[in-house]
Enzyme design. Sequence first.
Site, mmCIF file in Angstrom:
data_model
loop_
_atom_site.group_PDB
_atom_site.id
_atom_site.type_symbol
_atom_site.label_atom_id
_atom_site.label_comp_id
_atom_site.label_asym_id
_atom_site.label_seq_id
_atom_site.Cartn_x
_atom_site.Cartn_y
_atom_site.Cartn_z
ATOM 1 C CE LYS A 212 -14.097 -5.052 -1.645
ATOM 2 N NZ LYS A 212 -12.870 -4.807 -0.761
ATOM 3 C CE LYS B 25 -4.423 -1.805 1.265
ATOM 4 N NZ LYS B 25 -4.919 -2.591 2.410
ATOM 5 C CE LYS C 267 -4.867 -8.035 -3.136
ATOM 6 N NZ LYS C 267 -5.582 -7.868 -1.808
HETATM 7 P P1 TYM Z 1 -10.744 -6.990 1.510
HETATM 8 O O1 TYM Z 1 -11.652 -6.204 1.790
HETATM 9 O O2 TYM Z 1 -9.379 -6.678 0.818
HETATM 10 O O3 TYM Z 1 -11.200 -8.256 1.190
HETATM 11 C C1 TYM Z 1 -12.222 -9.222 1.415
HETATM 12 C C2 TYM Z 1 -11.953 -10.781 1.178
HETATM 13 O O4 TYM Z 1 -11.676 -11.176 0.027
HETATM 14 C C3 TYM Z 1 -10.386 -11.766 -0.224
HETATM 15 N N1 TYM Z 1 -10.028 -11.291 -1.518
HETATM 16 C C4 TYM Z 1 -9.583 -12.280 -2.457
HETATM 17 N N2 TYM Z 1 -9.521 -13.637 -2.295
HETATM 18 C C5 TYM Z 1 -9.213 -14.146 -3.540
HETATM 19 N N3 TYM Z 1 -8.452 -13.584 -4.735
HETATM 20 C C6 TYM Z 1 -8.729 -12.043 -4.661
HETATM 21 N N4 TYM Z 1 -8.101 -11.486 -5.864
HETATM 22 C C7 TYM Z 1 -9.220 -11.490 -3.319
HETATM 23 N N5 TYM Z 1 -9.115 -10.246 -3.123
HETATM 24 C C8 TYM Z 1 -9.758 -10.142 -2.024
HETATM 25 C C9 TYM Z 1 -9.708 -11.234 0.970
HETATM 26 O O5 TYM Z 1 -8.640 -12.206 1.062
HETATM 27 C C10 TYM Z 1 -10.436 -11.097 2.126
HETATM 28 O O6 TYM Z 1 -10.833 -12.466 2.599
HETATM 29 N N6 TYM Z 1 -8.353 -6.912 5.634
HETATM 30 C C11 TYM Z 1 -9.262 -7.457 5.177
HETATM 31 C C12 TYM Z 1 -10.608 -7.066 6.080
HETATM 32 C C13 TYM Z 1 -10.599 -7.407 7.401
HETATM 33 C C14 TYM Z 1 -10.688 -8.648 8.002
HETATM 34 C C15 TYM Z 1 -10.762 -8.587 9.385
HETATM 35 C C16 TYM Z 1 -10.764 -10.044 7.385
HETATM 36 C C17 TYM Z 1 -10.703 -6.356 8.469
HETATM 37 N N7 TYM Z 1 -10.677 -7.135 9.588
HETATM 38 C C18 TYM Z 1 -11.055 -9.585 10.122
HETATM 39 C C19 TYM Z 1 -10.758 -11.031 8.410
HETATM 40 C C20 TYM Z 1 -11.057 -11.093 9.614
HETATM 41 C C21 TYM Z 1 -9.478 -7.037 3.748
HETATM 42 O O7 TYM Z 1 -8.862 -5.787 3.593
HETATM 43 O O8 TYM Z 1 -10.224 -7.572 2.934
#
Ligand code: TYM
Length: 324
Positions: free
Chosen positions: A196, A112, A193
């Site tokens: 969004k 980031k 990857k």
């Molecule tokens: P975030 O919002 O980036 O993504 C949400 C979930 O989607 C998964 N993901 C993917 N899996 C496979 N391929 C991809 N290209 C891909 N892009 C996203 C992410 O691995 C995630 O599971 N830090 C986390 C949010 C969070 C969280 C937590 C998760 C905050 N607190 C506590 C678990 C437990 C995040 O930014 O996810």
Amino acid sequence: MEKTLFSGLRPSGRIHLGNYLGAIKNWVLMQETHHAIYSVVDLHGMTTPYDPSKRQEEIREVVIDYLAAGLDPDKCIIFVQSHVPEHVELAWILGSITPVSWLERVPTFKEKVEKHPDFVNLGLFSYPVLMAADILLYKAEEVPVGEDQVPHIELTRQIAKKFNTTFADLFPYPKPILSQGKRIMSLKHPDQKMSKTGDDGIALSDTPEEIKHKIKRAVTDTGDNTQTKSPGVANLFTLLAEFSKPSTFAEFQDAHNKGDLKYSDLKETLAKDIADYFAPFREKRAELLENPKKVDDILEKGTTEARRIAEKNMREIRKACGLR
Ligand code: TYM
């Protein structure tokens, strides 16, 4: 006793195929067998640039996506992170025992910093501590996520251990639960990857035309390579395995092995199968958009349930730290 799980997603755009295959598909399955808690993590969403005037709308879109994808408020808790203030309180407590050197090693922080060099803030740096607080506040043992989140869960375990040995043995050591599609790649840049923020992520709510258009532009390779698949082609096959029939997958695999695979055929079939797979999702989503009261009620119920657990656990945590 059912195990507790926690997971969350940032409200930074529509839910895409990576989110679905890496996390949400498992969330839907695991709500049947676990005490499942799912959050829209809006406080995490503040650590990268966003438009405040659009945020409430974006949060709501994620909740609607959750419900349309199959989360059932009778089987799981759905709430917005900032509506339960104990997340921030616990993050402060955990931050007070987390060495800076642990956070400096986190790969997502480094990524980031490269992406938004003008937005390197303390929130971004301590992001994994807030994430540890999300998970530990509910004493969750399992965390269904995509592969990119694994370092954060490992750090959560380390922080839990530090707390347990410093104060009192309160927290379990949570483990990540990964799915088959744990890392879905970008269609245009298959070395990164799917995210969004990219313009090529297929949102679950995309129309069949949009899906077709995006798949059509997906990077493949120049053609005559029969043995190893290029990253772009491998990614399309991963999607084919998830959304098409096994016989369809086998047909294209066979064509690839023989060297007579036509990428245009593969793309056309894949786009149609993805669009068909999400037809019920699009229908349910449209229904929910018509019924804002239903969404409000679900969120209110989820917030009440999450707060009840958070308040109870937080009393115990404060006491262990010598706070009242
Ligand atoms: P975030 O919002 O980036 O993504 C949400 C979930 O989607 C998964 N993901 C993917 N899996 C496979 N391929 C991809 N290209 C891909 N892009 C996203 C992410 O691995 C995630 O599971 N830090 C986390 C949010 C969070 C969280 C937590 C998760 C905050 N607190 C506590 C678990 C437990 C995040 O930014 O996810």
